[in-house]
Design a protein around this motif. Structure first.
Motif, short mmCIF file in Angstrom:
data_model
loop_
_atom_site.label_atom_id
_atom_site.label_comp_id
_atom_site.label_asym_id
_atom_site.label_seq_id
_atom_site.Cartn_x
_atom_site.Cartn_y
_atom_site.Cartn_z
N GLU A 229 0.86 -1.18 0.00
CA GLU A 229 0.00 0.00 0.00
C GLU A 229 0.90 1.23 0.00
O GLU A 229 1.48 1.59 1.02
CB GLU A 229 -0.92 -0.01 1.22
N ARG A 230 1.00 1.86 -1.15
CA ARG A 230 1.94 2.98 -1.29
C ARG A 230 1.53 4.17 -0.42
O ARG A 230 2.40 4.88 0.11
CB ARG A 230 2.00 3.42 -2.76
N ALA A 231 0.25 4.42 -0.28
CA ALA A 231 -0.21 5.60 0.46
C ALA A 231 0.22 5.56 1.92
O ALA A 231 0.56 6.60 2.51
CB ALA A 231 -1.72 5.73 0.35
N THR A 232 0.20 4.38 2.51
CA THR A 232 0.53 4.25 3.93
C THR A 232 1.88 3.60 4.17
O THR A 232 2.26 3.38 5.33
CB THR A 232 -0.55 3.43 4.66
N SER A 233 2.60 3.27 3.09
CA SER A 233 3.91 2.58 3.21
C SER A 233 3.78 1.30 4.04
O SER A 233 4.61 1.02 4.90
CB SER A 233 4.97 3.51 3.81
N THR A 234 2.72 0.55 3.77
CA THR A 234 2.43 -0.67 4.52
C THR A 234 2.54 -1.87 3.60
O THR A 234 2.13 -1.82 2.43
CB THR A 234 1.03 -0.61 5.14
N PHE A 235 3.07 -2.94 4.12
CA PHE A 235 3.23 -4.19 3.38
C PHE A 235 2.58 -5.31 4.20
O PHE A 235 2.88 -5.47 5.38
CB PHE A 235 4.71 -4.49 3.13
N ARG A 236 1.70 -6.07 3.56
CA ARG A 236 0.99 -7.13 4.25
C ARG A 236 1.31 -8.48 3.60
O ARG A 236 1.22 -8.62 2.38
CB ARG A 236 -0.52 -6.88 4.24
N LEU A 237 1.65 -9.44 4.44
CA LEU A 237 1.97 -10.79 3.99
C LEU A 237 0.77 -11.69 4.22
O LEU A 237 0.27 -11.80 5.34
CB LEU A 237 3.19 -11.33 4.75
#
Length: 416
Positions: free
Chosen positions: A134-142
């Motif tokens: 998620e580029r907007a929140t700089s979040t990466f989910r596995l």
């Protein structure tokens, strides 16, 4: 009564107990674990009393063992495997038997409890996952599953990470929850930190390494102290791996070249008859249990493992080992496509400089079979916009594999 009806009733019982506990908490977030996690050991006394008085608490051990074995054998994938976690959430007796029945990912190839994310994957197959950015929140989910298109709502969230840019480095804070990245809760599992150029990364684990020497130091510390409440101070950061990207000074074409040194996985883990460190529970040796001494440079606190000035520090233990080192699998140049190619067996569909496959880097004197040297331990690649696949196997854990893949998302102008 049908087994699925039993499990459904157990799940409803667990939810009702959880709702009553949350109401008593008066809005305090004392338990941030999701529905998929096993019930915590320290539950409120009223809930424990309710559980012990339920009709399921005093079942004969033989019947209970048979029920949980059948449920575990029938539910091999998520979301159905949530029923196994429900069995472990009924009461202490159910939890103990469930822990005995459920095998590690290395043995059964399944991820069940949070501790499974810190245990090595299967030897003969890969656990297939995908990462959403998620580029907007700089979040990466596995997520556990083949891909968002194939898994859909059945995708199981395993870990999440948030990218934090600092003046001289970049950090990825890794959590069990997708919306809680605080280091002061039990959801925090570790972090990844880069140097200024983005060419070297360090993986820090919130738990001490699964090593007898370190564990004994944790248990024998004479200056332990406990704190009240379920929210604890930030966990200790234990250096478990280092990732290095080679500088591309000549600007030659080709994929990034990287090496991963797994400090707490010895090379003997991939030798015949070898084993990798496998934690069975989350250690209670936390940062808030140890006195801290100031770093000479005033930057990072040093954790004291023993009251005897540390006869054996983690760094000295690392030096006595021969750690496992992973390297890029060499790609081949495709004349027709005019690009570097690797065989991802259909798991990667979009060309990207981030794509890689890691194999063991061994010396002839280390007695590692050719078959083990050719096994792809971790592969990562792009399949769509902000969607990447991640497949890992023994001796890496899901946490270690995820942290290695996160390093590929940081900008590395000096390596491309």
């Amino acid at each position: 009564m049908h087994f699925k009806s039993i499990v459904r009733e157990l799940r409803d019982m667990r939810d009702s107990i959880g709702n009553s506990s949350r109401r008593r908490a008066e809005g305090k977030h004392t338990n941030r674990r999701g529905r998929s996690h096993i019930a915590p050991e320290g539950s409120p006394s009223s809930s424990a009393l309710f559980q012990q008085q339920s009709q399921w608490a005093n079942m004969p051990p033989e019947l209970l063992l048979d029920i949980i074995q059948r449920v575990e054998a029938a539910e091999a994938s998520w979301p159905a495997r949530r029923d196994v976690v429900s069995c472990g959430s009924v009461c202490r007796s159910w939890r103990d038997i469930t822990k005995e029945i459920v095998k590690t990912p290395e043995q059964c190839g399944c991820l069940t409890f949070p501790i499974s994310l810190k245990q090595p994957g299967p030897r003969e197959s890969q656990i297939q996952c995908f990462i959403k950015r998620e580029r907007a929140t700089s979040t990466f989910r596995l997520y556990l599953g083949l891909s968002p298109a194939l898994s859909g709502d059945a995708s199981k969230l395993l870990l999440a990470a948030r990218k934090i840019r600092r003046a001289t480095s970049t950090e990825f804070v890794i959590s069990l929850l997708g919306d809680d990245f605080s280091r002061a809760t039990n959801a925090y599992v570790g972090k990844l930190k880069s140097n200024f150029l983005g060419t070297k990364f360090t993986i820090y684990d919130s738990q001490p390494p699964h090593d007898p020497a370190v564990q004994s130091n944790c248990q024998s510390n004479g200056r332990l102290h406990s704190k009240q409440g379920s929210t604890r101070s930030p966990s200790g950061n234990y250096n478990v791996a280092t990732i290095s990207y080679e500088l591309n000074v000549l600007r030659t074409r080709g994929p990034r070249r990287m090496h991963c040194t797994m400090h707490w996985i010895p090379i003997s883990a991939i030798q015949e008859g070898g084993t990798a460190p496998t934690p069975m529970t989350f250690a209670k040796c936390q940062k808030d249990q140890f006195p801290q001494s100031a770093d000479p440079k005033g930057k990072n606190p040093l954790i004291e493992f023993s009251s005897n000035s540390l006869a054996e520090t983690p760094e000295s233990i690392q030096d006595t080992r021969n750690p496992l080192v992973l390297k890029n699998k060499a790609p081949r140049w495709h004349e027709q496509l005019q690009c570097w190619c690797l065989n991802f067996k259909g798991r990667v569909t979009v060309a990207s400089v981030k794509n890689f496959q890691l194999v063991a880097a061994v010396e002839p004197c280390q007695n590692v079979s050719v078959a083990e040297q050719e096994k792809v331990i971790l592969q990562f690649g792009k399949i769509g916009k902000d969607i990447f696949t991640m497949d890992y196997r023994y001796p890496l854990s899901a946490f270690q594999a995820f942290a290695i893949c996160l390093s590929s998302f940081d900008t590395k102008p000096a390596c491309e």
